[in-house]
Design a protein around this motif. Sequence first.
Motif, mmCIF file in Angstrom:
data_model
loop_
_atom_site.group_PDB
_atom_site.id
_atom_site.type_symbol
_atom_site.label_atom_id
_atom_site.label_comp_id
_atom_site.label_asym_id
_atom_site.label_seq_id
_atom_site.Cartn_x
_atom_site.Cartn_y
_atom_site.Cartn_z
ATOM 1 N N PRO A 158 -30.500 31.494 -88.767
ATOM 2 C CA PRO A 158 -30.891 31.741 -87.373
ATOM 3 C C PRO A 158 -30.920 30.501 -86.483
ATOM 4 N N GLN A 159 -30.904 29.282 -87.066
ATOM 5 C CA GLN A 159 -30.831 28.082 -86.253
ATOM 6 C C GLN A 159 -29.403 27.524 -86.279
ATOM 7 N N VAL A 160 -28.908 27.126 -85.114
ATOM 8 C CA VAL A 160 -27.625 26.444 -85.004
ATOM 9 C C VAL A 160 -27.845 25.212 -84.130
ATOM 10 N N TYR A 161 -26.783 24.460 -83.927
ATOM 11 C CA TYR A 161 -26.883 23.286 -83.045
ATOM 12 C C TYR A 161 -25.983 23.544 -81.847
ATOM 13 N N GLY A 162 -26.543 23.505 -80.665
ATOM 14 C CA GLY A 162 -25.715 23.817 -79.508
ATOM 15 C C GLY A 162 -26.433 23.602 -78.201
ATOM 16 N N GLY A 163 -25.832 24.166 -77.139
ATOM 17 C CA GLY A 163 -26.384 24.035 -75.810
ATOM 18 C C GLY A 163 -25.346 23.560 -74.817
ATOM 19 N N LEU A 164 -25.810 22.927 -73.756
ATOM 20 C CA LEU A 164 -24.958 22.494 -72.656
ATOM 21 C C LEU A 164 -25.104 20.992 -72.417
ATOM 22 N N ILE A 165 -24.016 20.380 -71.996
ATOM 23 C CA ILE A 165 -24.013 18.964 -71.638
ATOM 24 C C ILE A 165 -22.978 18.781 -70.541
ATOM 25 N N ALA A 166 -23.200 17.819 -69.629
ATOM 26 C CA ALA A 166 -22.269 17.635 -68.514
ATOM 27 C C ALA A 166 -22.251 16.198 -68.036
ATOM 28 N N TRP A 167 -21.121 15.836 -67.386
ATOM 29 C CA TRP A 167 -20.910 14.497 -66.837
ATOM 30 C C TRP A 167 -20.355 14.643 -65.420
ATOM 31 N N PRO A 168 -20.319 13.566 -64.648
ATOM 32 C CA PRO A 168 -19.737 13.630 -63.305
ATOM 33 C C PRO A 168 -18.269 14.047 -63.353
ATOM 34 N N PHE A 169 -17.853 14.824 -62.366
ATOM 35 C CA PHE A 169 -16.459 15.264 -62.299
ATOM 36 C C PHE A 169 -15.499 14.077 -62.202
ATOM 37 N N GLU A 170 -15.955 12.985 -61.645
ATOM 38 C CA GLU A 170 -15.118 11.798 -61.532
ATOM 39 C C GLU A 170 -14.644 11.290 -62.891
ATOM 40 N N ARG A 171 -15.306 11.688 -63.965
ATOM 41 C CA ARG A 171 -14.913 11.296 -65.311
ATOM 42 C C ARG A 171 -14.092 12.383 -66.013
ATOM 43 N N ALA A 172 -13.634 13.378 -65.266
ATOM 44 C CA ALA A 172 -13.004 14.550 -65.872
ATOM 45 C C ALA A 172 -11.778 14.207 -66.703
ATOM 46 N N GLU A 173 -10.971 13.232 -66.274
ATOM 47 C CA GLU A 173 -9.787 12.883 -67.050
ATOM 48 C C GLU A 173 -10.176 12.326 -68.414
ATOM 49 N N GLU A 174 -11.141 11.422 -68.441
ATOM 50 C CA GLU A 174 -11.629 10.854 -69.702
ATOM 51 C C GLU A 174 -12.220 11.942 -70.596
ATOM 52 N N ILE A 175 -13.001 12.829 -70.012
ATOM 53 C CA ILE A 175 -13.679 13.865 -70.797
ATOM 54 C C ILE A 175 -12.664 14.881 -71.316
ATOM 55 N N ALA A 176 -11.668 15.221 -70.504
ATOM 56 C CA ALA A 176 -10.640 16.164 -70.952
ATOM 57 C C ALA A 176 -9.821 15.585 -72.098
ATOM 58 N N ASP A 177 -9.513 14.292 -72.030
ATOM 59 C CA ASP A 177 -8.786 13.663 -73.136
ATOM 60 C C ASP A 177 -9.606 13.718 -74.424
ATOM 61 N N CYS A 178 -10.891 13.450 -74.300
ATOM 62 C CA CYS A 178 -11.783 13.542 -75.468
ATOM 63 C C CYS A 178 -11.826 14.972 -75.994
ATOM 64 N N TYR A 179 -11.912 15.930 -75.071
ATOM 65 C CA TYR A 179 -11.973 17.339 -75.455
ATOM 66 C C TYR A 179 -10.708 17.756 -76.211
ATOM 67 N N ARG A 180 -9.561 17.334 -75.720
ATOM 68 C CA ARG A 180 -8.302 17.669 -76.390
ATOM 69 C C ARG A 180 -8.277 17.094 -77.806
ATOM 70 N N ASP A 181 -8.633 15.834 -77.972
ATOM 71 C CA ASP A 181 -8.644 15.218 -79.295
ATOM 72 C C ASP A 181 -9.637 15.911 -80.214
ATOM 73 N N LEU A 182 -10.802 16.237 -79.659
ATOM 74 C CA LEU A 182 -11.841 16.887 -80.462
ATOM 75 C C LEU A 182 -11.393 18.256 -80.946
#
Length: 480
Positions: A225-249
């Motif tokens: 019944p327990q998992v690890y999760g939720g929400l996290i966010a960064w400024p949109f100005e970092r979207a390219e960096e975050i998207a690259d990380c997301y793709r690799d992940l």
Amino acid sequence: MLTTAYDVAQLDGKHVRLSRAELQEFRSIVEGPVFGPDDQRWDSATLLWNGMMTGKPALVFQPASAQDVATALGFARDRQIMISVKGGGHNIAGTAIAPDGFMLDMCGMNKAMVDPDARVVHVGPGCRLKDVDRATQQHGLATVLGFISDVGVAGLVLGGGLGYLTRRFGWSVDNLEEVEIVTAGGEVHIANREKNADLFWALRGGGGNFGVVTRFTLRLHPVGPQVYGGLIAWPFERAEEIADCYRDLTVSAPRELSVWMVLLCAPPAPFVPVQWRGRRICGMAVCYSGELGAADSALAPIRSLGEPVFDLLGEQPYTQVQSYLDDTEPKGYHYYWKTEYLASLSDGVLSTLRELFADCPIPQADIGLLHLGGALNERQADDGAVGNRDARYVVGVKGMWPPGEPKAEEFRQWVRYAGDRVHPFSTGGNYINFQTADEDDHRVKASYGTNFRRLTEIKKKYDPDNLFRVNRNINPRKEA
């Protein structure tokens, strides 16, 4: 009480007048209630999640059993009445209601019965996701469902079904073991891989085209019944960096980890710093359903990004993760989407999504990427009507605004424009549950690919007169 006669739409577009005596006779042979607009239950029964869909039925029937459904279908079929079926009423195209028709509202059949030894759950067609998750989590078990807890199980599953557990266990219909269904002729059938196998194949993704399912039996897996999760966010100005990380992940992530990336304007929620509310951000919705001791390692790429606007990640109940996004889709708002399946995340698609969101004129729009790659890709393309075994992501451009919005048409035009920009990156398939009311037959056909011809043949067998047509319809009278 039914105190008057009612004009009800027929399959040919004409109307038939149902007398008070006819309706009283029908009422006398069924268990569930039947009522019209003067009944106190009317508003709750006919209110849909997407407020853009404003049609109303002429009558509502809330069956209490499969036999009730069979009786109702016979009543409608004999009079050629237009019918619709409401599970949760959450479909964006408003398919729960046939205007001036006869609506079967399945809310009274809302039991979820868990067999923990057999690891299955028997689900009534009126259940919401939260009903099933709460029942199964008492045993530390779960099945593949969606990610908004008020969604109806019936529509979600019949359209294929996807959620945080899809990477581990496939589409929702990959976990469907058996159904009880009432077909157009009023017959009650059991369908599984051995019995009525053609019908079962079609139901695994073919939507509400083949009958009214009165019981779903779904396979369960140890989760929570327990998992690890939720929400996290960064400024949109970092979207390219975050998207690259997301793709690799997402290329290398364990299947226990599902991460969805969303571009949105920060909501006025208590967890969002005041100075960030209304500003553009790049967020992730996370669910890690594996051994909790391995969560830190699995989420290390996300943590390495640092300096989030907010961070709600942590150990929590699976039911909480399953309802985290509920407030992002309030009932009664107007919704208009365009979605596609993707096989990969190219530089081109990622830059297109950033460009689109930077210029998005809709304050409450978002652009999301849902990671699906994993178990579903290991099955054959014809393992169930759902198909789309080449899909590894869903991309969605989602417009949302309150009723009465003066720029509504401008907003719809922008969503269509954004959809056209994204479409060239598509696999060619599409998730049938995400299709809006203005998407045509070609879009439905493309959603099933090479499985469409077989679906049409099965539709001809079980519903040759297209009684079940208020859906993403497979018309048996058209060439496949």
